[in-house]
Design a protein around this motif. Structure first.
Motif, PDB file in Angstrom:
ATOM      1  N   GLY A  20     -20.121   4.550  -8.685  1.00  5.64           N
ATOM      2  CA  GLY A  20     -19.673   3.891  -9.901  1.00  5.64           C
ATOM      3  C   GLY A  20     -18.209   3.545  -9.873  1.00  5.64           C
ATOM      4  N   GLY A  21     -17.431   4.215  -9.009  1.00  7.38           N
ATOM      5  CA  GLY A  21     -16.005   3.934  -8.916  1.00  7.38           C
ATOM      6  C   GLY A  21     -15.622   3.054  -7.752  1.00  7.38           C
ATOM      7  N   PHE A  22     -16.604   2.415  -7.109  1.00  5.46           N
ATOM      8  CA  PHE A  22     -16.337   1.600  -5.926  1.00  5.46           C
ATOM      9  C   PHE A  22     -15.580   0.340  -6.326  1.00  5.46           C
ATOM     10  CE2 PHE A  22     -18.008  -1.470  -2.616  1.00  5.46           C
ATOM     11  CZ  PHE A  22     -17.199  -0.976  -1.609  1.00  5.46           C
ATOM     12  N   ASN A  23     -14.357   0.230  -5.866  1.00  8.05           N
ATOM     13  CA  ASN A  23     -13.522  -0.931  -6.168  1.00  8.05           C
ATOM     14  C   ASN A  23     -12.771  -1.320  -4.904  1.00  8.05           C
ATOM     15  OD1 ASN A  23     -12.192  -2.960  -7.541  1.00  8.05           O
ATOM     16  ND2 ASN A  23     -10.573  -1.599  -8.288  1.00  8.05           N
ATOM     17  N   PRO A  24     -13.445  -1.950  -3.942  1.00  4.63           N
ATOM     18  CA  PRO A  24     -12.835  -2.176  -2.623  1.00  4.63           C
ATOM     19  C   PRO A  24     -11.820  -3.305  -2.628  1.00  4.63           C
ATOM     20  CG  PRO A  24     -14.962  -3.237  -2.720  1.00  4.63           C
ATOM     21  CD  PRO A  24     -14.799  -2.499  -4.020  1.00  4.63           C
ATOM     22  N   GLU A  25     -10.959  -3.274  -1.626  1.00  8.06           N
ATOM     23  CA  GLU A  25     -10.096  -4.415  -1.355  1.00  8.06           C
ATOM     24  C   GLU A  25     -10.945  -5.446  -0.607  1.00  8.06           C
ATOM     25  OE1 GLU A  25      -7.120  -2.680   1.093  1.00  8.06           O
ATOM     26  OE2 GLU A  25      -6.901  -0.957  -0.235  1.00  8.06           O
ATOM     27  N   ILE A  26     -10.955  -6.666  -1.088  1.00  2.88           N
ATOM     28  CA  ILE A  26     -11.788  -7.709  -0.506  1.00  2.88           C
ATOM     29  C   ILE A  26     -10.908  -8.888  -0.128  1.00  2.88           C
ATOM     30  CG2 ILE A  26     -13.729  -9.281  -0.869  1.00  2.88           C
ATOM     31  CD1 ILE A  26     -14.817  -7.349  -2.916  1.00  2.88           C
ATOM     32  N   SER A  27     -11.102  -9.396   1.085  1.00  2.75           N
ATOM     33  CA  SER A  27     -10.377 -10.591   1.507  1.00  2.75           C
ATOM     34  C   SER A  27     -11.284 -11.459   2.354  1.00  2.75           C
ATOM     35  CB  SER A  27      -9.108 -10.221   2.293  1.00  2.75           C
ATOM     36  OG  SER A  27      -9.440  -9.680   3.554  1.00  2.75           O
ATOM     37  N   LEU A  28     -11.011 -12.745   2.336  1.00  5.77           N
ATOM     38  CA  LEU A  28     -11.768 -13.719   3.110  1.00  5.77           C
ATOM     39  C   LEU A  28     -10.775 -14.577   3.869  1.00  5.77           C
ATOM     40  CD1 LEU A  28     -14.687 -14.819   3.590  1.00  5.77           C
ATOM     41  CD2 LEU A  28     -14.167 -16.537   1.835  1.00  5.77           C
TER      42      LEU A  28
ATOM     43  N   THR B 137     -15.305 -17.132  10.113  1.00  6.57           N
ATOM     44  CA  THR B 137     -14.910 -16.846   8.738  1.00  6.57           C
ATOM     45  C   THR B 137     -15.066 -15.346   8.543  1.00  6.57           C
ATOM     46  OG1 THR B 137     -15.647 -19.017   7.963  1.00  6.57           O
ATOM     47  CG2 THR B 137     -15.397 -17.271   6.310  1.00  6.57           C
ATOM     48  N   GLU B 138     -13.961 -14.667   8.299  1.00  4.00           N
ATOM     49  CA  GLU B 138     -13.965 -13.205   8.277  1.00  4.00           C
ATOM     50  C   GLU B 138     -13.942 -12.667   6.849  1.00  4.00           C
ATOM     51  OE1 GLU B 138     -10.748 -11.735  10.614  1.00  4.00           O
ATOM     52  OE2 GLU B 138     -11.683 -12.265  12.514  1.00  4.00           O
ATOM     53  N   LEU B 139     -14.895 -11.803   6.545  1.00  6.34           N
ATOM     54  CA  LEU B 139     -14.944 -11.108   5.267  1.00  6.34           C
ATOM     55  C   LEU B 139     -14.588  -9.650   5.497  1.00  6.34           C
ATOM     56  CD1 LEU B 139     -15.693 -10.994   2.232  1.00  6.34           C
ATOM     57  CD2 LEU B 139     -18.045 -10.471   2.943  1.00  6.34           C
ATOM     58  N   MET B 140     -13.560  -9.192   4.806  1.00  4.18           N
ATOM     59  CA  MET B 140     -13.080  -7.823   4.990  1.00  4.18           C
ATOM     60  C   MET B 140     -13.244  -7.040   3.694  1.00  4.18           C
ATOM     61  SD  MET B 140     -10.461  -5.456   4.408  1.00  4.18           S
ATOM     62  CE  MET B 140      -8.911  -6.277   4.071  1.00  4.18           C
ATOM     63  N   LEU B 141     -13.830  -5.856   3.789  1.00  7.68           N
ATOM     64  CA  LEU B 141     -13.947  -4.928   2.674  1.00  7.68           C
ATOM     65  C   LEU B 141     -13.363  -3.589   3.101  1.00  7.68           C
ATOM     66  CD1 LEU B 141     -16.920  -6.599   2.923  1.00  7.68           C
ATOM     67  CD2 LEU B 141     -17.150  -5.597   0.652  1.00  7.68           C
ATOM     68  N   ALA B 142     -12.502  -3.024   2.274  1.00  6.38           N
ATOM     69  CA  ALA B 142     -11.859  -1.756   2.605  1.00  6.38           C
ATOM     70  C   ALA B 142     -11.587  -0.968   1.331  1.00  6.38           C
ATOM     71  CB  ALA B 142     -10.550  -1.990   3.358  1.00  6.38           C
ATOM     72  N   ALA B 143     -11.664   0.347   1.446  1.00  4.35           N
ATOM     73  CA  ALA B 143     -11.372   1.216   0.303  1.00  4.35           C
ATOM     74  C   ALA B 143     -11.259   2.648   0.789  1.00  4.35           C
ATOM     75  CB  ALA B 143     -12.459   1.113  -0.760  1.00  4.35           C
ATOM     76  N   ASN B 144     -10.607   3.471  -0.007  1.00  3.06           N
ATOM     77  CA  ASN B 144     -10.587   4.906   0.249  1.00  3.06           C
ATOM     78  C   ASN B 144     -11.925   5.498  -0.163  1.00  3.06           C
ATOM     79  OD1 ASN B 144      -7.990   4.601   1.085  1.00  3.06           O
ATOM     80  ND2 ASN B 144      -7.054   5.720  -0.601  1.00  3.06           N
TER      81      ASN B 144
ATOM     82  N   TYR C 288      -9.602  12.001   1.465  1.00  7.78           N
ATOM     83  CA  TYR C 288      -9.548  12.439   2.854  1.00  7.78           C
ATOM     84  C   TYR C 288      -9.939  11.363   3.865  1.00  7.78           C
ATOM     85  CZ  TYR C 288      -9.868  16.624  -0.011  1.00  7.78           C
ATOM     86  OH  TYR C 288      -9.672  17.553  -0.983  1.00  7.78           O
ATOM     87  N   TRP C 289     -10.666  10.318   3.406  1.00  5.05           N
ATOM     88  CA  TRP C 289     -11.190   9.318   4.332  1.00  5.05           C
ATOM     89  C   TRP C 289     -11.049   7.909   3.762  1.00  5.05           C
ATOM     90  CZ3 TRP C 289     -12.313  11.187   9.008  1.00  5.05           C
ATOM     91  CH2 TRP C 289     -12.635  12.539   9.116  1.00  5.05           C
TER      92      TRP C 289
ATOM     93  N   GLN D  43     -11.726   6.264   8.744  1.00  5.03           N
ATOM     94  CA  GLN D  43     -10.453   6.782   9.263  1.00  5.03           C
ATOM     95  C   GLN D  43      -9.969   7.914   8.381  1.00  5.03           C
ATOM     96  OE1 GLN D  43      -7.048   4.096   8.997  1.00  5.03           O
ATOM     97  NE2 GLN D  43      -6.457   4.665  11.064  1.00  5.03           N
ATOM     98  N   SER D  44      -9.429   8.945   9.010  1.00  4.31           N
ATOM     99  CA  SER D  44      -8.952  10.109   8.254  1.00  4.31           C
ATOM    100  C   SER D  44      -7.663   9.791   7.523  1.00  4.31           C
ATOM    101  CB  SER D  44      -8.731  11.284   9.204  1.00  4.31           C
ATOM    102  OG  SER D  44      -7.697  11.000  10.136  1.00  4.31           O
ATOM    103  N   LEU D  45      -7.482  10.460   6.379  1.00  3.97           N
ATOM    104  CA  LEU D  45      -6.261  10.321   5.592  1.00  3.97           C
ATOM    105  C   LEU D  45      -5.537  11.642   5.398  1.00  3.97           C
ATOM    106  CD1 LEU D  45      -7.520   7.957   2.727  1.00  3.97           C
ATOM    107  CD2 LEU D  45      -6.147   7.331   4.708  1.00  3.97           C
ATOM    108  N   GLY D  46      -6.279  12.748   5.431  1.00  4.32           N
ATOM    109  CA  GLY D  46      -5.675  14.014   5.043  1.00  4.32           C
ATOM    110  C   GLY D  46      -5.480  15.029   6.142  1.00  4.32           C
ATOM    111  N   LEU D  47      -5.644  14.651   7.424  1.00  2.63           N
ATOM    112  CA  LEU D  47      -5.436  15.624   8.493  1.00  2.63           C
ATOM    113  C   LEU D  47      -3.944  15.885   8.681  1.00  2.63           C
ATOM    114  CD1 LEU D  47      -8.047  14.395  11.128  1.00  2.63           C
ATOM    115  CD2 LEU D  47      -8.317  16.083   9.303  1.00  2.63           C
TER     116      LEU D  47
END
Length: 467
Positions: A78-86, A132-139, A143-144, A165-169
């Motif tokens: 319910g909290g999914f709010n990714p960074e989206i770019s095209l 044409t590249e579609l990129m989706l990214a989010a925490n 930790y990840w 990818q790890s964030l909290g190591l």
């Protein structure tokens, strides 16, 4: 005698008037002080009320967050709010029409290709649309982090990257898994829209194929050392399915990579980065089209090990560290690759010299490129690149060598060269158009003057590019 009483009377009057005047002045001062004190007390009271209101407002969201934290953690979707770019890319290219275009002296990274138009991806003339590249990214959580890049072209969609990818190591340790661009070299981790030229260097095309980069399906480990300069060590283990390896459908890793990168600032205007990388992979029946000694179409196949060393160096300059108005970038890379195993060839038609016999195969190749890009206004950049490869030494067993003949450019002794001039204009960091001229001498006896007009448009959230 009359003057004396008058003088005494005047003296008495003045003596009474002076205290009266002093009393009036003091009363005025006291009145002003009282007024100031009243005003300050009112202002202090108003500030205290405002502070109390602010504290109440700050405590209210905290209470609401505490009350709703459990449901949120229980339903992360319910909290999914990714960074989206095209990213939109395309070009117009003018060049010679050359059958079976390739890089002489090097095994074609395009693999098995009998099309007369040449190797896919480097022979397109006229107008064309790139990926044409579609990129989706989010925490994922604290930790990840996850990212996926999908590339669409001519009705086909491929997964260019899909990793976590790890964030909290702690202790400078980083971990990445999935499909990702390998950390070897300098330009390899960059997507085409981040390149300073419209085409990948010959070096990358010869090493890794039409995409100009090496991708891994596997895991990557990085460690940032606690040193005064930036010092990073990395290791990778992957499937090894991409050129120069092949997919061998096995339990153990098919490719491994090691790299070290270091860099630092020099004053407030200069910075640099250097690196050394190693890639080891294996190939099984890696195919390429050949013309055998009887001029009959056939397929050559290589099975063995491929080892590649890469060295890179980058120097950047910007006045006082601010690249917005002017900046300069110098970039160079060198590679050395050895391959050892066995080779054979099979003919496709009657009368073929290739009969499936296998014999020894050894090759040693190298190459480099150097480029410089100068941004002389906030919108305009100009660049120059020169590159040269060396097909090096090649040893093929006598039995197969006699079957292959000497007409295949992939086995030729040659030093491909190419030079490029580039000028581009960027309205912003999201929109760019580029004009490029290349003098291509990657095939013997052919000088191809190529002109490219390219556009790159990025929509949506887009992270900063690497150093």
């Amino acid at each position: 005698m009359l003057q004396k009483p008058i003088a005494l009377a005047l003296l008495a009057a003045f003596s009474c008037a002076a205290p009266a005047a002093e009393d009036a002045e003091l009363a005025a001062i006291r009145s002003q002080l009282a007024e100031l004190k009243k005003n300050y007390e009112q202002r202090i009271a108003a500030l205290e009320d405002k502070l109390a209101q602010s504290r109440a407002q700050a405590e209210k969201p905290a209470a609401v967050a505490a009350a709703t934290e459990a449901p949120r953690l229980g339903t992360p979707a319910g909290g999914f709010n990714p960074e989206i770019s095209l990213t939109l890319q395309g070009q117009y290219k003018s060049m010679k029409n050359i059958d079976e275009r390739g890089i002489a002296g090097f095994w074609p990274a395009g693999g098995h290709d009998h099309e007369s138009e040449g190797i896919k991806g480097i022979s397109k003339r006229g107008f064309s649309v790139d990926h044409t590249e579609l990129m989706l990214a989010a925490n994922v959580d604290p930790y990840w982090r996850g990212q996926a890049i999908l590339a669409a072209l001519d009705g086909e969609v491929e997964v260019e990257e899909a990793w976590f990818q790890s964030l909290g190591l702690d202790h400078g340790i980083g971990l990445k898994g999935g499909r990702f661009l390998s950390g070897i070299g300098y330009q390899n981790e960059q997507h085409p829209h981040a390149w300073d030229f419209a085409s990948a260097p010959l070096m990358y095309q010869a090493l890794f194929g039409e995409h100009g980069s090496y991708a891994q399906d596997g895991v990557q480990f990085k460690w940032l050392a606690p040193t005064p300069i930036w010092l990073e060590f990395g290791a990778e283990a992957g499937r090894g399915a991409n050129f120069p390896g092949t997919d061998r459908n096995q339990n153990r890793a098919g490719a491994g990579a090691l790299f070290v990168h270091l860099g630092d600032d020099v004053g407030s205007s200069h910075s640099w980065r250097a690196g050394l990388s190693y890639l080891h992979t294996r190939a099984r029946e890696r195919e390429a089209e050949v013309h055998d000694a009887n001029d009959v179409h056939g397929d050559a196949s290589f099975t063995g090990r491929s080892r590649t060393w890469l060295a890179d160096f980058v120097w950047k300059w910007a006045p006082d560290g601010n690249p917005k108005y002017r900046n300069f970038k110098f970039q160079t890379e060198y590679f050395h690759r050895t391959e050892r195993g066995d080779i054979g060839c099979v003919g496709e038609e009657a009368g073929a010299a290739c009969d499936g016999t296998r014999d020894s195969y050894r090759s040693r190749q190298s190459g480099w490129y150097a480029q410089a890009v100068y941004q002389f206004t906030p919108h305009w950049r100009a660049g120059l690149r020169h590159e040269q490869l060396d097909s090096g030494s090649l040893r093929i067993g006598a039995n197969v060598l006699a079957q292959l003949g000497d007409e295949n450019q992939m086995f030729a002794r040659y030093r491909p060269k190419r030079s490029a001039l580039m000028l581009d204009y960027s309205w912003s960091e999201f929109s760019r158009v580029r004009l490029q001229y290349e003098r291509d001498r990657s095939m013997p006896g052919v000088t191809d003057n190529q002109f490219t007009v390219q556009y790159i448009m990025s929509l949506g959230a887009h992270g900063a590019h690497k150093f």
